[in-house]
Design a protein around this motif. Structure first.
Motif, PDB file in Angstrom:
ATOM      1  N   VAL A   1      -5.097  12.706  -6.631  1.00 34.33           N
ATOM      2  CA  VAL A   1      -5.677  13.211  -5.383  1.00 34.33           C
ATOM      3  C   VAL A   1      -5.833  14.725  -5.401  1.00 34.33           C
ATOM      4  O   VAL A   1      -6.861  15.264  -4.985  1.00 34.33           O
ATOM      5  CB  VAL A   1      -4.822  12.753  -4.182  1.00 34.33           C
ATOM      6  CG1 VAL A   1      -5.207  13.505  -2.915  1.00 34.33           C
ATOM      7  CG2 VAL A   1      -5.006  11.258  -3.966  1.00 34.33           C
ATOM      8  N   ALA A   2      -4.833  15.424  -5.898  1.00 35.08           N
ATOM      9  CA  ALA A   2      -4.949  16.894  -5.824  1.00 35.08           C
ATOM     10  C   ALA A   2      -4.192  17.625  -6.923  1.00 35.08           C
ATOM     11  O   ALA A   2      -3.970  18.830  -6.812  1.00 35.08           O
ATOM     12  CB  ALA A   2      -4.445  17.379  -4.466  1.00 35.08           C
TER      13      ALA A   2
ATOM     14  N   TRP B   1       0.849  -1.209   0.000  1.00 35.72           N
ATOM     15  CA  TRP B   1       0.000   0.000   0.000  1.00 35.72           C
ATOM     16  C   TRP B   1       0.880   1.252   0.000  1.00 35.72           C
ATOM     17  O   TRP B   1       0.562   2.245  -0.659  1.00 35.72           O
ATOM     18  CB  TRP B   1      -0.927   0.000   1.215  1.00 35.72           C
ATOM     19  CG  TRP B   1      -2.198  -0.768   0.998  1.00 35.72           C
ATOM     20  CD1 TRP B   1      -2.592  -1.899   1.641  1.00 35.72           C
ATOM     21  CD2 TRP B   1      -3.241  -0.468   0.052  1.00 35.72           C
ATOM     22  NE1 TRP B   1      -3.816  -2.326   1.166  1.00 35.72           N
ATOM     23  CE2 TRP B   1      -4.236  -1.467   0.192  1.00 35.72           C
ATOM     24  CE3 TRP B   1      -3.423   0.528  -0.906  1.00 35.72           C
ATOM     25  CZ2 TRP B   1      -5.398  -1.483  -0.584  1.00 35.72           C
ATOM     26  CZ3 TRP B   1      -4.593   0.517  -1.675  1.00 35.72           C
ATOM     27  CH2 TRP B   1      -5.556  -0.477  -1.507  1.00 35.72           C
ATOM     28  N   GLY B   2       1.968   1.184   0.746  1.00 34.99           N
ATOM     29  CA  GLY B   2       2.879   2.334   0.768  1.00 34.99           C
ATOM     30  C   GLY B   2       3.433   2.634  -0.607  1.00 34.99           C
ATOM     31  O   GLY B   2       3.460   3.790  -1.057  1.00 34.99           O
TER      32      GLY B   2
ATOM     33  N   CYS C   1       2.632   6.488  -5.303  1.00 40.68           N
ATOM     34  CA  CYS C   1       2.785   6.631  -6.767  1.00 40.68           C
ATOM     35  C   CYS C   1       2.580   8.096  -7.186  1.00 40.68           C
ATOM     36  O   CYS C   1       1.709   8.789  -6.667  1.00 40.68           O
ATOM     37  CB  CYS C   1       1.735   5.740  -7.423  1.00 40.68           C
ATOM     38  SG  CYS C   1       1.500   6.010  -9.169  1.00 40.68           S
ATOM     39  N   HIS C   2       3.356   8.530  -8.134  1.00 41.44           N
ATOM     40  CA  HIS C   2       3.225   9.894  -8.651  1.00 41.44           C
ATOM     41  C   HIS C   2       1.836  10.142  -9.240  1.00 41.44           C
ATOM     42  O   HIS C   2       1.273  11.229  -9.105  1.00 41.44           O
ATOM     43  CB  HIS C   2       4.280  10.161  -9.729  1.00 41.44           C
ATOM     44  CG  HIS C   2       5.686  10.170  -9.209  1.00 41.44           C
ATOM     45  ND1 HIS C   2       6.274   9.065  -8.635  1.00 41.44           N
ATOM     46  CD2 HIS C   2       6.618  11.150  -9.176  1.00 41.44           C
ATOM     47  CE1 HIS C   2       7.504   9.364  -8.276  1.00 41.44           C
ATOM     48  NE2 HIS C   2       7.745  10.623  -8.586  1.00 41.44           N
TER      49      HIS C   2
ATOM     50  N   TRP D   1      -3.118  14.849  -0.007  1.00 37.55           N
ATOM     51  CA  TRP D   1      -2.002  15.161  -0.918  1.00 37.55           C
ATOM     52  C   TRP D   1      -0.711  15.365  -0.131  1.00 37.55           C
ATOM     53  O   TRP D   1       0.369  14.927  -0.556  1.00 37.55           O
ATOM     54  CB  TRP D   1      -2.357  16.408  -1.711  1.00 37.55           C
ATOM     55  CG  TRP D   1      -1.289  16.875  -2.645  1.00 37.55           C
ATOM     56  CD1 TRP D   1      -1.044  16.419  -3.900  1.00 37.55           C
ATOM     57  CD2 TRP D   1      -0.338  17.916  -2.401  1.00 37.55           C
ATOM     58  NE1 TRP D   1       0.011  17.096  -4.449  1.00 37.55           N
ATOM     59  CE2 TRP D   1       0.457  18.021  -3.550  1.00 37.55           C
ATOM     60  CE3 TRP D   1      -0.090  18.767  -1.323  1.00 37.55           C
ATOM     61  CZ2 TRP D   1       1.499  18.948  -3.661  1.00 37.55           C
ATOM     62  CZ3 TRP D   1       0.946  19.683  -1.423  1.00 37.55           C
ATOM     63  CH2 TRP D   1       1.728  19.767  -2.585  1.00 37.55           C
ATOM     64  N   GLN D   2      -0.834  16.006   1.033  1.00 35.71           N
ATOM     65  CA  GLN D   2       0.367  16.207   1.856  1.00 35.71           C
ATOM     66  C   GLN D   2       0.955  14.873   2.309  1.00 35.71           C
ATOM     67  O   GLN D   2       2.165  14.660   2.269  1.00 35.71           O
ATOM     68  CB  GLN D   2       0.010  17.045   3.092  1.00 35.71           C
ATOM     69  CG  GLN D   2      -0.104  18.528   2.825  1.00 35.71           C
ATOM     70  CD  GLN D   2      -0.396  19.293   4.092  1.00 35.71           C
ATOM     71  OE1 GLN D   2      -1.310  18.957   4.844  1.00 35.71           O
ATOM     72  NE2 GLN D   2       0.373  20.325   4.354  1.00 35.71           N
ATOM     73  N   GLN D   3       0.061  13.967   2.764  1.00 33.03           N
ATOM     74  CA  GLN D   3       0.541  12.658   3.218  1.00 33.03           C
ATOM     75  C   GLN D   3       1.162  11.878   2.064  1.00 33.03           C
ATOM     76  O   GLN D   3       2.222  11.268   2.207  1.00 33.03           O
ATOM     77  CB  GLN D   3      -0.624  11.840   3.819  1.00 33.03           C
ATOM     78  CG  GLN D   3      -1.266  12.462   5.035  1.00 33.03           C
ATOM     79  CD  GLN D   3      -0.271  12.724   6.158  1.00 33.03           C
ATOM     80  OE1 GLN D   3       0.648  11.948   6.383  1.00 33.03           O
ATOM     81  NE2 GLN D   3      -0.420  13.841   6.852  1.00 33.03           N
ATOM     82  N   ILE D   4       0.475  11.893   0.920  1.00 36.19           N
ATOM     83  CA  ILE D   4       0.993  11.155  -0.238  1.00 36.19           C
ATOM     84  C   ILE D   4       2.315  11.761  -0.706  1.00 36.19           C
ATOM     85  O   ILE D   4       3.248  11.038  -1.074  1.00 36.19           O
ATOM     86  CB  ILE D   4      -0.062  11.148  -1.365  1.00 36.19           C
ATOM     87  CG1 ILE D   4      -1.232  10.266  -0.951  1.00 36.19           C
ATOM     88  CG2 ILE D   4       0.532  10.661  -2.681  1.00 36.19           C
ATOM     89  CD1 ILE D   4      -2.436  10.377  -1.836  1.00 36.19           C
ATOM     90  N   SER D   5       2.404  13.081  -0.661  1.00 36.74           N
ATOM     91  CA  SER D   5       3.657  13.733  -1.068  1.00 36.74           C
ATOM     92  C   SER D   5       4.799  13.302  -0.159  1.00 36.74           C
ATOM     93  O   SER D   5       5.931  13.100  -0.610  1.00 36.74           O
ATOM     94  CB  SER D   5       3.502  15.257  -1.024  1.00 36.74           C
ATOM     95  OG  SER D   5       2.524  15.662  -1.946  1.00 36.74           O
ATOM     96  N   ARG D   6       4.474  13.172   1.131  1.00 37.33           N
ATOM     97  CA  ARG D   6       5.509  12.733   2.074  1.00 37.33           C
ATOM     98  C   ARG D   6       5.976  11.324   1.707  1.00 37.33           C
ATOM     99  O   ARG D   6       7.170  11.041   1.668  1.00 37.33           O
ATOM    100  CB  ARG D   6       4.928  12.773   3.500  1.00 37.33           C
ATOM    101  CG  ARG D   6       5.981  12.832   4.584  1.00 37.33           C
ATOM    102  CD  ARG D   6       5.391  13.277   5.903  1.00 37.33           C
ATOM    103  NE  ARG D   6       4.962  14.674   5.871  1.00 37.33           N
ATOM    104  CZ  ARG D   6       3.801  15.122   6.326  1.00 37.33           C
ATOM    105  NH1 ARG D   6       2.927  14.295   6.851  1.00 37.33           N
ATOM    106  NH2 ARG D   6       3.503  16.400   6.267  1.00 37.33           N
ATOM    107  N   MET D   7       5.023  10.450   1.443  1.00 44.86           N
ATOM    108  CA  MET D   7       5.392   9.076   1.062  1.00 44.86           C
ATOM    109  C   MET D   7       6.095   9.061  -0.293  1.00 44.86           C
ATOM    110  O   MET D   7       6.988   8.261  -0.536  1.00 44.86           O
ATOM    111  CB  MET D   7       4.148   8.198   0.999  1.00 44.86           C
ATOM    112  CG  MET D   7       3.553   7.849   2.340  1.00 44.86           C
ATOM    113  SD  MET D   7       2.429   6.436   2.213  1.00 44.86           S
ATOM    114  CE  MET D   7       1.137   7.092   1.197  1.00 44.86           C
TER     115      MET D   7
END
Ligand code: FES
Length: 277
Positions: free
Chosen positions: A217-218, A204-205, A210-211, A234-240
């Motif tokens: 998402v945003a 999942w991570g 994924c870009h 988007w912030q969380q995904i950007s961090r990952m």
């Protein structure tokens, strides 16, 4: 216009680089470090994974532990009449498979395409396999470059659609991991569950970092304050996303470890370390 020996064309770099093209140097590169180590490791790592995964998927053996309901991701979902009893969580709606056909034929091609078109893997194998270029400031052997504008590389632009399918497959893997909390007498868990759940969390991570996911998402929002939920996501995904390369490699390792563990338990080579049940 001519220039005197003391004047320099302002479009030229002191080392002889024009506004286009490469530096005019005799050698392939001026780098003296071991720039070839990273592409060599990439080739070794990816080749190992492809050979291992291909061999295991084609073997049709030792993919299911009936006592604990462990199913390897390389055989999930198992949906043919070839599946051993209990392993077909979604039914056996396909006929028996001949030897060497992967039991997870419905998902493995898409997972392969998801990884092949991944922005990180592209960078890795463009450098390592096609040497295009093999490293920064190292000339590539090809004379021309057409980018991802023609077949077959234009398929890279379909990455977002493979992302959607990868999300569905991650849900299937999650379902498998939940069903594996089983023992011959009911609920139970052991080391195999720890490995399966860890693998799913890492998958999942990798998938959510994924870009394309980040953009979905945003990516098209102009005013974050009007979309606070999507902004937070988007912030969380950007961090990952900043760890996407690491997740790409860690999930390769976790898939191999998960499959190898289940294969060894299934074959009776080792016993599952049980904590409950
Ligand atoms: S960019 Fe790597 S999975 Fe999408």
């Amino acid at each position: 216009m001519t220039t005197s020996p003391t004047q320099r064309d302002p479009r030229s770099h002191p080392a002889g680089v024009g506004t286009t093209g490469r530096a005019r140097i005799a050698g392939r590169t001026l780098r003296t470090d071991r720039w070839w180590v990273e592409p060599a490791l990439t080739v070794a790592g990816l080749m190992f994974f492809v050979v291992y995964a291909g061999a295991r998927a084609a073997s049709q053996r030792n993919y299911w532990v009936d006592d604990y309901h462990y199913l390897t991701p390389f055989a999930s979902p198992c949906v043919s009449a070839s599946c051993v009893p209990g392993s077909a969580h979604f039914g056996e709606f396909l006929p028996e498979f001949p030897p060497l056909i992967p039991l997870a034929i419905l998902t493995l091609p898409f997972l392969l395409l998801f990884r092949l078109t991944c922005y990180y893997y592209r960078k890795a194998y463009y450098r390592a396999f096609w040497m295009s270029p093999p490293a920064c400031a190292v000339a590539e052997p090809h004379g021309s470059y057409s980018g991802e504008t023609r077949f077959p590389l234009i398929v890279q632009n379909a990455h977002r659609y493979f992302f959607y399918i990868a999300v569905l497959i991650s849900l299937v893997n999650t379902y498998d991991a939940i069903l594996a909390f089983h023992s011959p007498t009911g609920f139970g868990f052991g080391l195999g569950n720890v490995i399966l759940v860890t693998n799913v969390v890492l998958l999942w991570g990798y998938t959510l970092s994924c870009h394309s996911c980040r953009h979905i998402v945003a990516g098209k929002i102009n005013t974050f304050s009007k979309h606070p939920v999507r902004y937070r996501a988007w912030q969380q995904i950007s961090r990952m996303n900043g760890r996407h390369m690491q997740l790409a490699w860690v999930t390769i390792a976790s898939l191999i470890i998960t499959d190898a563990y289940i294969g060894l338990v299934s074959a009776g080579v080792i016993s599952d370390l049980r904590f409950i049940g």
